[in-house]
Design an enzyme around this catalytic site. Structure first.
Site, PDB file in Angstrom:
ATOM      1  N   THR A  28       1.838 -30.104 -18.331  1.00  0.00           N
ATOM      2  CA  THR A  28       3.192 -30.839 -18.540  1.00  0.00           C
ATOM      3  C   THR A  28       2.989 -31.453 -19.752  1.00  0.00           C
ATOM      4  OG1 THR A  28       3.323 -31.182 -16.072  1.00  0.00           O
ATOM      5  CG2 THR A  28       3.953 -33.059 -17.549  1.00  0.00           C
ATOM      6  N   GLY A  29       4.083 -31.915 -20.176  1.00  0.00           N
ATOM      7  CA  GLY A  29       4.262 -32.534 -21.660  1.00  0.00           C
ATOM      8  C   GLY A  29       4.969 -31.680 -22.625  1.00  0.00           C
ATOM      9  N   SER A  30       5.128 -32.096 -23.836  1.00  0.00           N
ATOM     10  CA  SER A  30       6.047 -31.376 -24.808  1.00  0.00           C
ATOM     11  C   SER A  30       5.252 -30.213 -25.333  1.00  0.00           C
ATOM     12  CB  SER A  30       6.415 -32.546 -25.919  1.00  0.00           C
ATOM     13  OG  SER A  30       5.071 -33.011 -26.498  1.00  0.00           O
ATOM     14  N   ASP A  83      -2.763 -26.273 -20.654  1.00  0.00           N
ATOM     15  CA  ASP A  83      -1.838 -27.833 -20.692  1.00  0.00           C
ATOM     16  C   ASP A  83      -2.280 -28.216 -22.139  1.00  0.00           C
ATOM     17  OD1 ASP A  83      -0.795 -29.878 -19.523  1.00  0.00           O
ATOM     18  OD2 ASP A  83      -2.257 -29.993 -17.826  1.00  0.00           O
ATOM     19  N   ALA A  85      -2.849 -32.284 -24.025  1.00  0.00           N
ATOM     20  CA  ALA A  85      -3.758 -33.365 -23.862  1.00  0.00           C
ATOM     21  C   ALA A  85      -3.238 -34.679 -24.806  1.00  0.00           C
ATOM     22  CB  ALA A  85      -5.285 -33.069 -24.088  1.00  0.00           C
ATOM     23  N   ASP A  86      -3.661 -35.737 -24.239  1.00  0.00           N
ATOM     24  CA  ASP A  86      -3.381 -36.969 -25.441  1.00  0.00           C
ATOM     25  C   ASP A  86      -4.476 -37.099 -26.237  1.00  0.00           C
ATOM     26  OD1 ASP A  86      -1.229 -37.839 -24.017  1.00  0.00           O
ATOM     27  OD2 ASP A  86      -2.143 -38.197 -22.340  1.00  0.00           O
ATOM     28  N   GLY A  97      -2.410 -37.585 -19.043  1.00  0.00           N
ATOM     29  CA  GLY A  97      -1.772 -38.313 -18.202  1.00  0.00           C
ATOM     30  C   GLY A  97      -0.621 -38.991 -18.840  1.00  0.00           C
ATOM     31  N   GLU A 105      -2.171 -32.290 -12.398  1.00  0.00           N
ATOM     32  CA  GLU A 105      -2.952 -31.346 -13.616  1.00  0.00           C
ATOM     33  C   GLU A 105      -4.332 -31.282 -13.255  1.00  0.00           C
ATOM     34  OE1 GLU A 105       0.131 -32.760 -17.530  1.00  0.00           O
ATOM     35  OE2 GLU A 105      -1.892 -34.080 -16.842  1.00  0.00           O
ATOM     36  N   LYS A 123      -4.176 -35.411 -31.842  1.00  0.00           N
ATOM     37  CA  LYS A 123      -4.926 -35.401 -30.457  1.00  0.00           C
ATOM     38  C   LYS A 123      -6.315 -35.264 -30.736  1.00  0.00           C
ATOM     39  CE  LYS A 123      -0.651 -35.284 -28.525  1.00  0.00           C
ATOM     40  NZ  LYS A 123      -0.427 -34.495 -27.566  1.00  0.00           N
TER      41      LYS A 123
END
Ligand code: 5RP
Length: 240
Positions: A28-30, A83, A85-86, A97, A105, A123
């Site tokens: 999930t995410g851009s 996936d 990550a931040d 998250g 996730e 990141k």
């Protein structure tokens, strides 16, 4: 090149881990969305995969692209999850998250044989924690949960503001699992493993955004190109 281009580059490289017939977890995410978009192109060209999305947003995107979908109930063991990550540190430890999907996730990642993380180089960190750590908590007893988290975090050297995430509608953000998110601005998390162990003692906490020992490969794209980090070959000395 822009951050968006680097996200796409990392996503493109992750496609190299996908094989025909695989069961995939979709993040999930851009950044993950770019992977899903590229995967959709491969599916249109005949790639045969079946995928478990980690959020309703990713489910909608993948469905619109015609990517065959399944659930972990039907398909509990996956070959590969890709996936975003931040934050990602030199040991492939992550904070996730930012998009609020950390619980699904983590469930999907742990159901996967291999986890590939794709990110732009913003990141990459030496120490986790500059990005506020998201914690998924049940709505019941929220204030008591927050107090307990603050106490246990402080015992582990983590102080900082703990904020209830607010959604675009001005109300407390609700995850796909109808829980809330507490964003913990710890600044630096010197011992993520001990913090994670402590957080597991909080009954109202469903899951933390610390992903430790979960990622197998990190694909990080930046102005100097794409770097692939893996458990076997971790080299953060060279700036990208
Ligand atoms: C969502 C996540 C995302 O992977 C993370 O927030 C990164 O998102 P983006 O690729 O948009 O920067 O953990 O819960």
């Amino acid at each position: 090149m822009s951050t968006d281009d680097w996200k796409r580059q990392a996503a493109e490289q992750a496609l190299g881990y996908v094989e025909d017939g695989m069961k995939l977890g979709l993040g999930t995410g851009s950044t993950a969305a770019k992977f899903v978009e590229l995967l959709g192109g491969k599916v249109r060209s005949g790639l045969n995969v079946v995928c478990v999305p980690t959020s309703e947003a990713t489910r909608a995107q993948a469905a619109a692209l015609g990517i065959p979908l399944t659930t972990l109930d039907e398909t509990p063991a996956l070959d590969l999850t890709v996936d975003g990550a931040d934050e990602i540190d030199e040991e492939l430890r992550l904070i996730k998250g930012g998009g609020g999907a950390l619980l699904r996730e983590k469930i999907v990642a742990l159901a996967s044989e291999r986890v590939v993380i794709i990110a732009d180089n913003s990141k990459r960190v030496d120490v986790l924690g500059k990005f506020p750590l998201p914690l998924e908590v049940v709505p019941f007893g929220l204030k008591a949960t927050e107090r307990l988290i603050a106490r246990l975090a402080a015992d582990n050297g983590c102080d900082g503001e703990i904020k209830l995430r607010i959604g675009t509608d001005g109300k407390p953000f609700l995850t796909d699992n109808c829980n809330h998110i507490l964003d913990c601005a710890f600044g630096s998390i010197d011992d993520p493993e001990s913090l994670e162990d402590a957080l597991k003692l909080v009954p109202g906490l469903v899951e933390s955004g610390l992903f430790l020992g979960i990622a197998d490969v990190g694909i990080i794209a930046g102005p100097k190109g794409v770097e692939v980090l893996s458990e076997l070959d971790i080299d953060f000395d060279e700036d990208i």
